[in-house]
Enzyme design. Structure first.
Site, mmCIF file in Angstrom:
data_model
loop_
_atom_site.group_PDB
_atom_site.id
_atom_site.type_symbol
_atom_site.label_atom_id
_atom_site.label_comp_id
_atom_site.label_asym_id
_atom_site.label_seq_id
_atom_site.Cartn_x
_atom_site.Cartn_y
_atom_site.Cartn_z
ATOM 1 N N HIS A 73 69.960 27.252 -21.471
ATOM 2 C CA HIS A 73 68.858 27.699 -22.336
ATOM 3 C C HIS A 73 68.979 29.174 -22.697
ATOM 4 O O HIS A 73 68.004 29.780 -23.135
ATOM 5 C CB HIS A 73 67.509 27.421 -21.659
ATOM 6 N N LYS A 127 64.801 52.220 1.996
ATOM 7 C CA LYS A 127 64.598 50.989 2.754
ATOM 8 C C LYS A 127 63.189 50.436 2.600
ATOM 9 O O LYS A 127 63.005 49.258 2.367
ATOM 10 C CB LYS A 127 64.905 51.249 4.232
ATOM 11 N N ARG A 129 65.465 55.657 4.910
ATOM 12 C CA ARG A 129 64.161 55.643 4.233
ATOM 13 C C ARG A 129 64.184 56.420 2.923
ATOM 14 O O ARG A 129 63.269 56.309 2.111
ATOM 15 C CB ARG A 129 63.090 56.242 5.155
ATOM 16 N N TRP A 143 62.795 60.502 -0.556
ATOM 17 C CA TRP A 143 63.036 59.609 -1.690
ATOM 18 C C TRP A 143 62.089 60.111 -2.769
ATOM 19 O O TRP A 143 60.871 60.034 -2.627
ATOM 20 C CB TRP A 143 62.734 58.161 -1.321
ATOM 21 N N GLU A 154 72.262 45.682 -6.105
ATOM 22 C CA GLU A 154 71.728 46.879 -5.456
ATOM 23 C C GLU A 154 72.787 47.697 -4.710
ATOM 24 O O GLU A 154 72.645 48.906 -4.592
ATOM 25 C CB GLU A 154 70.515 46.575 -4.568
ATOM 26 N N CYS A 176 59.773 58.242 2.312
ATOM 27 C CA CYS A 176 60.536 59.320 2.933
ATOM 28 C C CYS A 176 60.471 59.130 4.448
ATOM 29 O O CYS A 176 59.683 58.345 4.948
ATOM 30 C CB CYS A 176 59.913 60.661 2.570
ATOM 31 N N GLU A 222 68.780 35.913 -4.622
ATOM 32 C CA GLU A 222 69.031 36.872 -3.552
ATOM 33 C C GLU A 222 70.490 37.356 -3.585
ATOM 34 O O GLU A 222 70.766 38.539 -3.383
ATOM 35 C CB GLU A 222 68.666 36.236 -2.202
ATOM 36 N N LYS A 247 71.597 41.234 -4.028
ATOM 37 C CA LYS A 247 72.485 41.929 -3.076
ATOM 38 C C LYS A 247 73.602 42.636 -3.832
ATOM 39 O O LYS A 247 73.917 43.779 -3.564
ATOM 40 C CB LYS A 247 73.121 40.955 -2.071
ATOM 41 N N ASN A 297 55.081 62.115 3.322
ATOM 42 C CA ASN A 297 55.579 60.846 2.797
ATOM 43 C C ASN A 297 54.414 60.143 2.133
ATOM 44 O O ASN A 297 53.412 59.866 2.786
ATOM 45 C CB ASN A 297 56.124 59.995 3.959
ATOM 46 N N GLY A 298 54.506 59.907 0.827
ATOM 47 C CA GLY A 298 53.405 59.260 0.118
ATOM 48 C C GLY A 298 53.210 59.929 -1.229
ATOM 49 O O GLY A 298 54.088 60.639 -1.715
HETATM 50 O O1 M6R Z 1 60.126 45.688 3.718
HETATM 51 P P1 M6R Z 1 59.903 44.626 2.691
HETATM 52 O O2 M6R Z 1 60.502 43.336 3.041
HETATM 53 O O3 M6R Z 1 58.466 44.488 2.303
HETATM 54 O O4 M6R Z 1 60.676 45.170 1.409
HETATM 55 C C1 M6R Z 1 60.632 44.491 0.194
HETATM 56 C C2 M6R Z 1 61.714 44.989 -0.731
HETATM 57 O O5 M6R Z 1 61.546 46.341 -1.020
HETATM 58 C C3 M6R Z 1 63.107 44.780 -0.129
HETATM 59 O O6 M6R Z 1 63.322 43.443 0.199
HETATM 60 C C4 M6R Z 1 64.197 45.232 -1.135
HETATM 61 O O7 M6R Z 1 64.213 44.389 -2.235
HETATM 62 C C5 M6R Z 1 65.560 45.295 -0.446
HETATM 63 N N1 M6R Z 1 66.254 46.470 -0.857
HETATM 64 C C6 M6R Z 1 66.435 44.146 -0.785
HETATM 65 O O8 M6R Z 1 67.674 44.231 -0.194
#
Ligand code: M6R
Length: 611
Positions: free
Chosen positions: A507, A606, A27, A74, A491, A2, A484, A488, A100-101
């Site tokens: 396979h 994030k 966040r 969040w 998500e 958060c 990756e 992208k 936050n936590g």
């Molecule tokens: O801040 P970080 O790089 O440690 O975050 C890791 C993942 O949470 C982050 O890369 C996440 O997968 C992103 N949403 C990818 O776009």
């Protein structure tokens, strides 16, 4: 997870907290809320949904007062509704907090409080903390002591800001496991989860440490201590980035802006480090552990999400250049499987935010077991950056879009330099070193050329925006780039996508292929090009659609691919950097075409500061 904010000073607190929430909305965006002390009473306004929704529903202008707190959530405990939104208050309504936590022992505390006659309105762990502080205040009649006592009894993580109508000129902030910093202005203070909420007020910040709290007062400044009441020495640091780094600067989305920043951010990742003429790299942040690096027998990379994908590419690059075995671990798994770690292991944590709870837990485990831990982190002063023995900053600047883009290419930039540095420490010859260094130095302009493909990628995106599945295939170091690319897409567009090593397709995943399955191949002209072409033929034979990321001068691929996106030629180990650019653009344009909120995709946040 958060974003939390607090303000005390001469100005109106509500607009300052509100603009802080807008800056930190990436966040978490399940709900938002404010609490302002007005005429001796705490006034709370909160609403499920994004900050804009809260602004629509709550008369923020009517919330006048010069001390306040805010929260953008969040959700962890309790669905994202109005009641579960923060701030939460104690039973009397005179104490309120934003958190936050996760309070792990909240059920135990809640049971005790229920037994003592306290009632709860929400399902959150955070309300339990608020009520607990309120109960302690009733017994101790001391705000700071009540907060301190409560925090020393809770288990779990917190970044928390607490305010009280009993002490109208005081905010108390504390952290364990969740980031928190105190912006120190002219007779005013802004507390926030990250610097973006502070920078328009002051550049002077104090980063709170684990189990540290700041008692911030209107007339007597601030002081810090541990939650166990030991005084601490706080250091005021300077925020380095500029305000425009956290604004969209004319782009429709932060993600697009960040994609287009990559020629510069990649350059910033090697500026002052790369020694092209010597075929080497100077990484000042690793000086302290240079000897350990020289004698290391194994490297373990740990990370999550996109950072893990960068780590996987790092495995290929480091093993090739430095000839040292590398293992890549999901941080969330590593920590819980009692990993075998030797004292001459180097553990590398890769993280954009530097706050990812799983990664943080993994490095703590590695340190506990005696490894040397280094961090490749973007956010300066973040927890991982501070808890590692040494490290290299990515210098990608603030990344606001939830989908990581520029941080990924900067991670590849730093990993390649690290591999070169390790290689030259060992057996890598100067000629190869120079070739790699020159290849890296040339990348910013090649990234720029990839970005010129934007309109072509957009046209392909429009054609496939209605697809329900995608496959991404690549081989060698381009396999992590395929993973990756798939991440992208899924998500931000909510299209199911999978990344696979191209040769693994036969396979299993090949069963999925029919005329409705677009398959993205990363197929540069390298030593396994012919093998990848065979994999493409296998897809074509089953009526799959092929979108190929191919080398600029490769005309023969047109005969086997439905669409070709060209990338300039570079060294094979550097290809993932260039291949990633069209993959980011493809995901972006598909998501936009589908009407998705690319900067704030559903259910995500994030930085994931909970385990
Ligand atoms: O801040 P970080 O790089 O440690 O975050 C890791 C993942 O949470 C982050 O890369 C996440 O997968 C992103 N949403 C990818 O776009």
């Amino acid at each position: 997870m958060c974003g939390i904010v607090g303000y005390i000073g001469p100005q109106q607190a509500a607009p300052i907290c509100l603009s802080g929430l807008k800056r930190m909305e990436y966040r978490g965006y399940d709900s938002a809320g404010l609490c302002i002390l007005q005429d001796g009473t705490l006034h709370i306004g909160k609403k499920a949904g994004k900050v804009a929704e809260m602004e629509r529903e709550v008369d923020v202008a009517a919330m006048t007062g010069t001390i306040g707190i805010g929260h953008t959530r969040w959700a962890t405990h309790g669905v994202p509704n109005d009641v579960n939104a923060h701030p939460h208050s104690d039973a009397s309504g005179a104490i309120a907090l934003v958190h936050n936590g996760i309070i792990e022992n909240y059920l135990t505390i809640k049971k005790k409080l229920l037994h003592a006659g306290y009632a709860f309105v929400s399902d959150t762990d955070s309300e339990v903390l608020a009520v607990f502080i309120g109960m302690l205040y009733d017994q101790l009649h001391d705000f700071e002591l009540a907060v301190r006592t409560a925090l020393s009894e809770v288990e779990g993580t917190f970044g928390v800001v607490v305010m009280s109508a009993h002490d109208p000129d005081m905010l108390i902030a504390a952290r364990r496991g969740s980031p928190l910093l105190l912006g120190v202005g002219q007779n005013e203070y802004v507390i926030a989860s990250d610097a973006s909420a502070v920078i328009s007020h002051t550049r002077q910040v104090v980063y709170l440490h684990e189990n540290e709290m700041a008692i911030v007062t209107r007339h007597d400044g601030f002081h810090t201590k541990t939650i166990h009441n030991e005084e601490t020495h706080s250091v005021v640091e300077q925020i380095e980035f500029e305000l425009d780094a956290i604004e969209k600067s004319g782009f429709d989305h932060f993600m697009l802006k960040e994609i287009y920043e990559q020629p510069n951010t990649f350059h910033d990742g090697f500026r002052g480090r790369l020694l092209v003429d010597e075929g080497n790299v100077r990484l000042g942040g690793l000086q302290a552990v240079a000897d350990k690096l020289k004698h290391a027998r194994r490297i373990i990379i740990t990370a999550c999400g996109t950072s893990w994908h960068a780590g996987l590419a790092g495995e290929y690059i480091i093993e090739q250049l430095a000839k040292i075995p590398v293992e890549v671990e999901y941080a969330s798994e590593f920590r819980y499987r009692d990993p075998i770690i030797y004292s001459d292991d180097i553990v590398i944590a890769i993280s954009q935010s530097g706050e990812t709870a799983d990664t943080l837990a993994a490095i703590r485990e590695a340190k506990r077991k005696g490894a040397t831990v280094i961090g490749f982190v973007n956010v300066v002063g973040s927890t991982i950056a501070r808890e590692t023995d040494a490290g290299v900053y990515l210098h990608a600047g603030p990344e606001i879009g939830v989908a990581s883009t520029k941080a990924f290419t900067s991670q590849l930039c730093v990993l390649t330099q690290f591999a070169l540095y390790m290689g030259r420490m060992r057996d890598l010859d100067a000629r190869t070193g120079k070739e790699i260094a020159a290849g890296l130095a040339a990348l910013p302009s090649l990234i720029h050329r990839c970005l010129e493909q934007g309109p072509a990628v957009q046209a392909i995106a429009l054609a496939y925006a209605k697809a329900t599945n995608f496959l991404y295939l690549g081989r060698g170091v381009n396999f992590p780039a395929a993973l990756e690319g798939a991440l992208k897409l899924k998500e931000i567009s909510y299209i199911h996508a999978e990344g696979y090593p191209a040769a693994e397709m036969k396979h299993g995943p090949i069963a999925l292929i029919d005329e409705n399955m677009p398959v993205v191949f990363i197929a540069p002209k390298d030593e396994i090009y012919d093998k990848v072409i065979s994999n493409i033929q296998e897809v074509r034979a089953r009526n799959g659609t092929v979108i190929a990321i191919a080398s600029e001068d490769d005309t023969s691929i047109d005969a086997v691919a439905d669409h070709v996106i060209r990338i300039p030629e570079t060294l094979p180990i550097l290809t993932p950097v260039l291949a990633s650019i069209p993959l980011q653009l493809l995901a972006y344009y598909i998501a936009v075409e589908r009407g998705c909120n690319v900067d704030m995709p559903r259910n995500l946040a994030k930085s994931v500061t909970v385990e």
